[in-house]
Design a protein around this motif. Structure first.
Motif, PDB file in Angstrom:
ATOM      1  N   ALA A  55     -11.494-105.121   6.718  1.00 25.30           N
ATOM      2  CA  ALA A  55     -10.111-105.056   5.943  1.00 25.30           C
ATOM      3  C   ALA A  55     -10.104-104.115   4.445  1.00 25.30           C
ATOM      4  N   SER A  56     -11.262-104.348   3.644  1.00 31.77           N
ATOM      5  CA  SER A  56     -11.527-103.435   2.395  1.00 31.77           C
ATOM      6  C   SER A  56     -11.753-102.010   2.823  1.00 31.77           C
ATOM      7  N   SER A  57     -12.377-101.575   4.131  1.00 33.56           N
ATOM      8  CA  SER A  57     -12.401-100.431   4.464  1.00 33.56           C
ATOM      9  C   SER A  57     -10.862 -99.801   4.822  1.00 33.56           C
ATOM     10  N   LEU A  58     -10.269-100.603   5.454  1.00 33.07           N
ATOM     11  CA  LEU A  58      -8.727-100.119   5.969  1.00 33.07           C
ATOM     12  C   LEU A  58      -7.717 -99.981   4.697  1.00 33.07           C
TER      13      LEU A  58
ATOM     14  N   THR B 181      -3.266-102.724   8.593  1.00 32.63           N
ATOM     15  CA  THR B 181      -4.067-102.923   7.378  1.00 32.63           C
ATOM     16  C   THR B 181      -3.524-104.386   6.967  1.00 32.63           C
ATOM     17  N   LEU B 182      -2.321-104.572   6.882  1.00 33.62           N
ATOM     18  CA  LEU B 182      -1.816-106.001   6.560  1.00 33.62           C
ATOM     19  C   LEU B 182      -2.213-106.988   7.274  1.00 33.62           C
ATOM     20  N   ILE B 183      -2.105-106.709   8.686  1.00 36.15           N
ATOM     21  CA  ILE B 183      -2.406-107.898   9.588  1.00 36.15           C
ATOM     22  C   ILE B 183      -3.904-108.164   9.485  1.00 36.15           C
ATOM     23  N   ASN B 184      -5.018-107.186   9.145  1.00 33.61           N
ATOM     24  CA  ASN B 184      -6.169-107.381   9.085  1.00 33.61           C
ATOM     25  C   ASN B 184      -6.468-108.088   7.638  1.00 33.61           C
ATOM     26  N   VAL B 185      -5.731-107.863   6.676  1.00 38.68           N
ATOM     27  CA  VAL B 185      -5.969-108.536   5.470  1.00 38.68           C
ATOM     28  C   VAL B 185      -5.600-110.106   5.711  1.00 38.68           C
TER      29      VAL B 185
ATOM     30  N   ILE C 116      -8.974 -99.070   1.626  1.00 39.82           N
ATOM     31  CA  ILE C 116      -9.374 -97.726   1.058  1.00 39.82           C
ATOM     32  C   ILE C 116      -9.014 -96.501   1.858  1.00 39.82           C
ATOM     33  N   CYS C 117      -9.234 -96.765   2.985  1.00 38.16           N
ATOM     34  CA  CYS C 117      -8.377 -95.596   4.051  1.00 38.16           C
ATOM     35  C   CYS C 117      -6.928 -95.290   3.895  1.00 38.16           C
ATOM     36  N   ASN C 118      -6.259 -96.360   3.650  1.00 40.39           N
ATOM     37  CA  ASN C 118      -5.001 -96.407   3.488  1.00 40.39           C
ATOM     38  C   ASN C 118      -4.591 -95.673   2.108  1.00 40.39           C
ATOM     39  N   ILE C 119      -5.229 -95.962   1.038  1.00 38.89           N
ATOM     40  CA  ILE C 119      -5.089 -95.611  -0.197  1.00 38.89           C
ATOM     41  C   ILE C 119      -5.348 -94.069  -0.331  1.00 38.89           C
ATOM     42  N   ILE C 120      -6.395 -93.684   0.458  1.00 37.53           N
ATOM     43  CA  ILE C 120      -6.706 -92.184   0.710  1.00 37.53           C
ATOM     44  C   ILE C 120      -5.841 -91.460   1.611  1.00 37.53           C
ATOM     45  N   LEU C 121      -5.458 -92.086   2.663  1.00 40.56           N
ATOM     46  CA  LEU C 121      -4.163 -91.389   3.515  1.00 40.56           C
ATOM     47  C   LEU C 121      -2.838 -91.123   2.929  1.00 40.56           C
ATOM     48  N   ILE C 122      -2.505 -91.833   1.911  1.00 40.79           N
ATOM     49  CA  ILE C 122      -1.217 -91.554   1.223  1.00 40.79           C
ATOM     50  C   ILE C 122      -0.946 -90.389   0.662  1.00 40.79           C
ATOM     51  N   PRO C 123      -1.871 -89.671  -0.200  1.00 38.75           N
ATOM     52  CA  PRO C 123      -1.854 -88.489  -0.696  1.00 38.75           C
ATOM     53  C   PRO C 123      -2.114 -87.157   0.657  1.00 38.75           C
ATOM     54  N   ILE C 124      -2.818 -87.611   1.479  1.00 37.97           N
ATOM     55  CA  ILE C 124      -3.020 -86.651   2.621  1.00 37.97           C
ATOM     56  C   ILE C 124      -1.751 -86.573   3.311  1.00 37.97           C
TER      57      ILE C 124
END
Length: 112
Positions: free
Chosen positions: A93-96, A15-19, A98-106
């Motif tokens: 980048a924005s979808s990554l 995600t950081l690389i794509n941002v 969002i997925c990263n934010i969703i991935l943390i609690p999962i």
């Protein structure tokens, strides 16, 4: 370190690389815009776009310009290509993010 930590670290690095790619592509677009379309460059306040004194509403004008596909009516093909590339990279980048934010609690809940 367990598997969920490694998954999260790997996904965060991607995600950081794509941002970083998105910001770099936007800088390149602004650089080309200065030569190709100076009026648009002034309208989006390109000189101070990445600085703290940059005007947020003018920055959003560039976002809306690209989002509404107004760049497709531009006369320069390279500029159209750059705008399309910026749009694709920012979408990725924005979808990554969002997925990263969703991935943390999962990953915390599953504790793999």
């Amino acid at each position: 370190m367990n598997n969920s930590d490694l998954i999260f670290i790997a996904f965060s690095m991607i995600t950081l690389i794509n941002v970083a790619r998105a910001v770099s592509s936007l800088r390149c677009l602004l650089y080309r815009m200065r030569d190709i379309d100076p009026l648009l460059y002034q309208r989006v306040n390109g000189r101070v776009f990445f600085k703290t004194e940059g005007n947020y509403s003018k920055q959003m004008q560039l976002f809306h310009y690209i989002h509404r596909n107004e760049h497709l009516r531009h006369f320069d093909e390279y500029f159209i290509y750059r705008c399309s590339k910026v749009k694709k990279i920012f979408t990725l980048a924005s979808s990554l993010v969002i997925c990263n934010i969703i991935l943390i609690p999962i990953l915390m809940y599953l504790d793999l």
